[in-house]
Design an enzyme around this catalytic site. Structure first.
Site, short mmCIF file in Angstrom:
data_model
loop_
_atom_site.label_atom_id
_atom_site.label_comp_id
_atom_site.label_asym_id
_atom_site.label_seq_id
_atom_site.Cartn_x
_atom_site.Cartn_y
_atom_site.Cartn_z
N LYS A 91 -44.39 -23.84 135.64
CA LYS A 91 -45.42 -24.82 136.00
C LYS A 91 -46.58 -24.15 136.75
O LYS A 91 -47.73 -24.42 136.43
CB LYS A 91 -44.85 -25.92 136.91
CG LYS A 91 -43.88 -26.85 136.22
CD LYS A 91 -43.55 -28.06 137.11
CE LYS A 91 -42.89 -27.68 138.41
NZ LYS A 91 -41.51 -27.20 138.30
N ARG B 204 -42.04 -36.28 141.39
CA ARG B 204 -40.77 -35.62 141.09
C ARG B 204 -39.61 -36.61 141.15
O ARG B 204 -38.47 -36.23 140.94
CB ARG B 204 -40.55 -34.54 142.14
CG ARG B 204 -40.19 -33.19 141.57
CD ARG B 204 -40.21 -32.22 142.74
NE ARG B 204 -39.63 -30.97 142.48
CZ ARG B 204 -40.30 -29.82 142.42
NH1 ARG B 204 -41.61 -29.82 142.50
NH2 ARG B 204 -39.66 -28.70 142.27
N ARG C 296 -37.41 -13.57 140.22
CA ARG C 296 -38.80 -13.85 140.58
C ARG C 296 -39.19 -13.17 141.90
O ARG C 296 -38.43 -13.15 142.86
CB ARG C 296 -38.99 -15.37 140.72
CG ARG C 296 -40.38 -15.76 141.17
CD ARG C 296 -40.73 -17.16 140.79
NE ARG C 296 -40.08 -18.16 141.63
CZ ARG C 296 -40.31 -19.47 141.52
NH1 ARG C 296 -41.13 -19.91 140.59
NH2 ARG C 296 -39.70 -20.31 142.31
N ARG D 37 -38.47 -15.57 146.97
CA ARG D 37 -38.61 -16.84 147.67
C ARG D 37 -37.26 -17.26 148.23
O ARG D 37 -36.24 -17.09 147.59
CB ARG D 37 -39.12 -17.91 146.69
CG ARG D 37 -40.43 -18.50 147.12
CD ARG D 37 -41.04 -19.31 146.02
NE ARG D 37 -40.30 -20.55 145.76
CZ ARG D 37 -40.73 -21.50 144.94
NH1 ARG D 37 -41.87 -21.33 144.30
NH2 ARG D 37 -40.02 -22.57 144.75
N ARG E 175 -31.16 -26.75 142.96
CA ARG E 175 -32.47 -27.23 142.50
C ARG E 175 -32.40 -27.76 141.08
O ARG E 175 -33.05 -28.74 140.73
CB ARG E 175 -33.51 -26.12 142.60
CG ARG E 175 -33.96 -25.88 144.04
CD ARG E 175 -34.56 -24.51 144.20
NE ARG E 175 -35.81 -24.33 143.49
CZ ARG E 175 -36.29 -23.14 143.14
NH1 ARG E 175 -35.60 -22.05 143.37
NH2 ARG E 175 -37.45 -23.06 142.52
P1 ADP Z 1 -39.97 -25.22 141.82
O1 ADP Z 1 -40.64 -26.12 140.83
O2 ADP Z 1 -39.96 -23.81 141.42
O3 ADP Z 1 -38.63 -25.72 142.30
P2 ADP Z 1 -41.92 -25.99 143.88
O4 ADP Z 1 -42.73 -24.94 144.51
O5 ADP Z 1 -42.60 -26.97 142.99
O6 ADP Z 1 -40.79 -25.19 143.15
O7 ADP Z 1 -41.11 -26.83 144.99
C1 ADP Z 1 -40.29 -26.20 145.94
C2 ADP Z 1 -39.51 -27.24 146.71
O8 ADP Z 1 -40.41 -28.11 147.42
C3 ADP Z 1 -38.65 -28.18 145.86
O9 ADP Z 1 -37.40 -27.62 145.57
C4 ADP Z 1 -38.56 -29.40 146.78
O10 ADP Z 1 -37.59 -29.22 147.78
C5 ADP Z 1 -39.92 -29.45 147.44
N1 ADP Z 1 -40.84 -30.33 146.68
C6 ADP Z 1 -41.90 -29.93 145.93
N2 ADP Z 1 -42.52 -30.99 145.36
C7 ADP Z 1 -41.82 -32.10 145.75
C8 ADP Z 1 -41.92 -33.49 145.49
N3 ADP Z 1 -42.89 -33.99 144.69
N4 ADP Z 1 -41.03 -34.32 146.07
C9 ADP Z 1 -40.06 -33.85 146.88
N5 ADP Z 1 -39.89 -32.56 147.15
C10 ADP Z 1 -40.74 -31.67 146.61
#
Ligand code: ADP
Ligand code: ZN
Length: 210
Positions: A13, A88, A123, A156, A167
């Site tokens: 993404k 999400r 990563r 990370r 996740r």
């Molecule tokens: P990835 O898509 O690689 O898991 P992100 O950088 O998008 O990583 O998100 C990292 C973390 O941040 C998620 O695992 C979650 O805990 C939190 N997070 C991100 N966006 C949201 C969201 N819209 N709602 C709730 N938690 C979120």
């Protein structure tokens, strides 16, 4: 132009979002980046978010919706934006609906589980600019150093194997149902994430009609 990007963690993404915002000149709003920035600065939101993120759980909807609301109300979002990692959950999508915002396109990037684990566990991320590399598939020119800004690369915190599994579980339980949610509204577009970034990006731009 308001675009939503969906996809499992590690689907790419962030990479595709960068291409899209360069093409359309839109602000890139990544909730993950906003949380990481808050964690780095040890803000109250950061402290709260960290306890969830470290476990592979989602930050509560209330907190997340508030930061997004605040962000998209800023001047630079007047002509559109790219939402990366939001919504999400169904509750977040409903909150977005209620706010009366018109979404032009919801794009989902599809990648198989094995590929996701492989990508996330290798990563490397730049501490300074956030660019992503991979220890085997997308090596930086110099080991441990960012090609773009010279910053130090690191793994990370949430890319550790047990957190990756959590996740993915969170994704299937809470985020994947959004595909159906948007498909029913006739808004969903699907792109199969390939190993070559260039061909995935070309497909993404095609689907968006560039
Ligand atoms: P990835 O898509 O690689 O898991 P992100 O950088 O998008 O990583 O998100 C990292 C973390 O941040 C998620 O695992 C979650 O805990 C939190 N997070 C991100 N966006 C949201 C969201 N819209 N709602 C709730 N938690 C979120
Ligand atoms: Zn960098």
């Amino acid at each position: 132009m308001n675009i939503i990007l969906l996809g499992a963690p590690g689907a790419g993404k962030g990479t595709e979002a960068s291409k899209i915002v360069d093409t359309y000149k839109l602000p890139h709003i990544s909730t993950g980046d906003i949380f990481r920035e808050n964690i780095k600065n040890q803000t109250p939101i950061g402290v709260q978010a960290k306890s969830y993120i470290d476990q592979g759980l989602l930050v509560p909807d209330e907190v997340t919706c508030k930061i997004v609301e605040e962000r998209i109300s800023r001047e630079d979002c007047k002509n559109g934006y790219m939402l990366d990692g939001f919504p999400r959950t169904i509750a977040q999508a409903e909150a977005l609906d209620k706010s009366g915002i018109d979404i032009d396109c919801v794009l989902t990037l599809e990648v198989g589980d094995e590929e996701i684990v492989e990508r996330l566990s290798g990563r490397l991320e730049c501490k300074i600019c956030g660019s992503s590399f991979h220890k085997d598939h997308r090596k930086p020119k110099a080991e441990g150093v960012c090609d773009n800004c010279g910053g130090t690369l690191r793994t990370r915190e949430d890319d550790k194997p047990d957190v990756i599994r959590a996740r993915l579980k969170t994704y299937y339980e809470q985020t994947a149902p959004l595909k159906e949610f948007y498909a029913k509204k006739g808004m969903l577009k699907t792109v199969i994430g390939k190993n070559e970034i260039a061909s995935t990006s070309a497909e993404v731009l095609k689907v968006l009609g560039v």
